[in-house]
Design an enzyme around this catalytic site. Structure first.
Site, short mmCIF file in Angstrom:
data_model
loop_
_atom_site.label_atom_id
_atom_site.label_comp_id
_atom_site.label_asym_id
_atom_site.label_seq_id
_atom_site.Cartn_x
_atom_site.Cartn_y
_atom_site.Cartn_z
N LYS A 157 30.02 32.30 48.57
CA LYS A 157 29.70 33.02 47.32
C LYS A 157 28.33 32.53 46.87
O LYS A 157 28.23 31.61 46.06
CB LYS A 157 30.77 32.75 46.27
CG LYS A 157 31.93 33.75 46.29
CD LYS A 157 32.96 33.44 45.23
CE LYS A 157 33.21 34.59 44.28
NZ LYS A 157 33.97 35.70 44.88
C1 LIG Z 1 34.89 36.69 45.15
C2 LIG Z 1 34.83 37.86 46.05
C3 LIG Z 1 35.96 38.47 46.60
C4 LIG Z 1 37.35 38.10 46.19
O1 LIG Z 1 37.70 36.78 46.45
P1 LIG Z 1 38.87 36.08 45.65
O2 LIG Z 1 38.95 34.74 46.25
O3 LIG Z 1 40.09 36.87 45.88
O4 LIG Z 1 38.47 36.06 44.22
C5 LIG Z 1 35.78 39.46 47.54
N1 LIG Z 1 34.56 39.87 47.89
C6 LIG Z 1 33.45 39.35 47.36
C7 LIG Z 1 32.12 39.85 47.78
C8 LIG Z 1 33.55 38.33 46.43
O5 LIG Z 1 32.45 37.82 45.88
#
Ligand SMILES: *Cc1c(COP(=O)(O)O)cnc(C)c1O
Length: 303
Positions: A157
């Site tokens: 992320k």
């Molecule tokens: C955060 C995110 C998700 C979902 O992840 P979780 O762990 O379920 O919150 C999916 N795709 C992207 C691009 C993200 O940034």
């Protein structure tokens, strides 16, 4: 959106005092990482953070991928996440750990930099709206392609990578939709701007394998919950037209939770209402997050 305190570089400060300088490196080039975590009020009145350990582990993995070292041990940031909820007196909230870099130089390559960490928390309702959770949303396949796995680091992320997501989301909204679905560089369905995608066809669930997507923790929970409910789940690539003829489509994510998709590119999905399997999984997910199922207790960290 506001709370009493923010944890910033080792201490709790007042919300308005958590400030940075305009020369902060991450502000210019986007090299930083973050997490999104939810804390739910459980059926017994206690509050519990959902899958805290896994989120913090992913935060450290994200940082590792972009070669940034977080100057605190993992268990300290975990504790801060619990404390930020307590300090702000929240029953239910969203928690946003953020890791960014600061340097006294602004070239792309900086040898010396300081890694700064904040943990922010605020009350955040349904990301795609209560109405969306209940009745489903409309999605548009974006003209923006998801990052190639060799360009963006899709398992992390990373702040700057969300420009791609924002472009897709803004395009979708300006065309009258609620959310964007992006394809991968080979044309298969990747993920939404901040959610993973599932389809259901003939009672079998399908979701994109861990290729170009962020490995969603909600995605993993939903796979487990669906399996435990007796549904078959395949982690397999699928194409845009498979979305159109799916019986059901839904998104998963910490922010979006489990949100039904009832329309893609103007085409009705199923009967145009949230699907039966989607609704069952959504309900079970919220029950699990609110501590109603003993067998999933290890997913919860009570405050
Ligand atoms: C955060 C995110 C998700 C979902 O992840 P979780 O762990 O379920 O919150 C999916 N795709 C992207 C691009 C993200 O940034």
């Amino acid at each position: 959106m506001k709370a009493e305190k923010i944890w910033f570089d080792g201490k709790f400060v007042n919300w308005d005092e958590a400030q940075i300088h305009v020369c902060t490196h991450t502000l210019h080039y986007g090299l930083g990482v973050f997490e999104g975590i939810r804390c739910y009020e459980c059926h017994d009145g206690r509050s519990a953070i959902f899958r805290l350990r896994e989120h913090i582990e992913r935060l450290y993995n994200s940082a590792h991928i972009v070669d940034v070292e977080i100057p605190y041990p993992q268990n300290e940031i975990e504790k801060v996440c619990k404390d930020i909820v307590k300090v702000n007196g929240f029953k239910e909230c969203y928690i946003r750990p953020l890791v960014f870099i600061d340097s006294n130089q602004l070239g792309l390559y900086v040898k010396e930099f300081k890694v700064r960490v904040a943990v922010i928390s605020w009350v955040w309702g349904a990301y795609l709206g209560e109405e969306g959770l209940r009745n489903g949303i409309k999605a548009k396949v974006s003209s923006f392609i998801r990052h190639h796995v060799d360009a963006g680091m899709t398992k992390a992320k990373v702040n700057g990578q969300y420009v791609n997501s924002i472009l897709a989301k803004r395009e979708a909204i300006s065309c009258g939709y609620d959310e964007a679905i992006m394809l991968d560089t080979e044309g298969y369905v990747s993920e939404a701007s901040g959610e993973n995608v599932f389809i259901v066809k003939h009672n079998v669930l399908k979701t994109t394998p861990l290729t170009s997507i962020l490995p969603g923790i909600t995605r993993e929970c939903v796979i487990k919950i669906a399996n435990d409910m007796g549904f078959k789940v395949k982690e397999e690539r699928f194409s845009r037209d498979e979305l159109y003829i799916a019986d059901e489509v839904f998104f998963t994510g910490t922010a979006a939770e489990v949100t039904p998709v009832v329309n893609v590119d103007g085409r009705r999905i199923g009967n145009g209402k949230p699907g039966e399997i989607t609704k069952k999984i959504q309900q079970k997910f919220f029950e699990v997050a609110r501590g109603m199922h003993k067998e999933y207790e290890d997913w919860l960290t009570y405050i």
